[in-house]
Motif scaffolding. Structure first.
Motif: not given
Length: 310
Positions: A11-19, A140-147
């Protein structure tokens, strides 16, 4: 670069800021780590423009010492230890992109600040920023991306930019002839946008009011219009029940001490509504085939329906 073989599901997650990651996906992240899945978090900025809720650290603010970034980096490290996530990185490396800041529009959502620094993420070249993420996707070759969704949940310019970068990078990473120096092409099978259940938000507001709360979420009319971060459950594809890991999520939130206080709205809602408010995390499916669903009509796993060999 990773060295040892990674787990089969990634799983890969892309976020803007810590928290941001702990607020929206902390229970999911902790659950998937416990299941033996690989979780990679990309944070696009260090949150240098964040509001500081610890009085003795107010001198770190952007308009004073401008030294909040390293503190939030440490907070993120502590939060990831609470969730068990070992693969967390800053887009392009720490300090590549700066928190852009924001201001509130009269209609109640965030918009870009009047003055935005040249190295702010909001001003980043889209292809350049996406290429940093392409390299991670191909590694990493993730199957799932969350943003985030196209509005960044509530309009913050860095959230909007994170959405743009994540969606563009996912496209570019799949093109065999694009930037072969960044690794072999990889197509992400499923992409989700984080969201909140409108119905559960209304229930939470009513519960807070019944407990005598009058601020934060409780100040909103539970029968009135909801903020854009809330999505009707008819438009939600997945609900990951991480209530078993709610304590880990709350500990991760506590680790972001300059940004979140234990008497703030997140803890108030959790204390009054419990796991139903923050232990279950909701997602809109924007790419890929919806997998099998549970009794409530939601996928219970973001990897649902994905070929194990993908």
């Amino acid at each position: 670069m990773t060295s040892a073989p990674l787990p089969a599901q990634r799983l890969l997650l892309v976020h803007a800021h810590p928290d941001d990651e702990s607020i929206g996906n902390g229970a999911t992240m902790a659950k998937y780590v416990a299941m033996g899945r690989h979780v990679t978090l990309i944070t696009c900025t260090a949150g240098e423009q964040g509001e500081i809720l610890v009085p003795e650290l107010e001198h770190l603010a952007a308009d004073r010492d401008d030294a909040l970034g390293p503190v939030r980096k440490d907070e993120l490290e502590a939060a990831m230890k609470e969730l068990g996530v070992t693969d967390h990185r800053f887009l392009g490396g720490f300090g590549t992109y700066r928190d852009s800041g924001m201001q509130w529009h009269a209609e109640g959502h965030a918009i870009p600040a009047d003055d935005v620094r040249d190295n702010a993420f909001w001003k980043a070249d889209l292809t350049e920023a996406a290429d940093h993420l392409v390299a991670v996707i191909r590694e990493v070759r993730p199957q799932v991306l969350v943003t985030y969704d196209e509005f960044g949940g509530y309009g913050h310019p860095d959230h909007v930019q994170a959405h743009r970068v994540a969606m563009y990078a996912a496209q570019l990473a799949a093109v065999d002839s694009y930037r072969r120096d960044l690794g072999a092409a990889h197509e992400i099978a499923k992409i989700y946008w984080s969201t909140m259940s409108e119905e559960k938000m209304r229930e939470g507001m009513r519960a807070l009011r019944a407990q005598g709360e009058t601020s934060g979420f409780a100040a909103m009319d539970p029968d009135g219009p909801m903020p854009r971060i809330a999505t009707p459950e008819s438009d939600i594809a997945a609900a990951v029940d991480g209530s078993e890991f709610l304590d880990a999520k709350m500990a991760a939130l506590t680790a972001h001490a300059t940004q979140i206080t234990t008497d703030g709205p997140f803890f108030a809602l959790s204390n009054n509504v419990g796991a139903s408010a923050f232990g279950v995390e909701y997602y809109r499916l924007v790419k890929g085939v919806r997998g099998p669903v549970g009794e409530d009509g939601f996928e219970t796993d973001l990897f649902a329906g994905i070929d194990a060999d993908a």
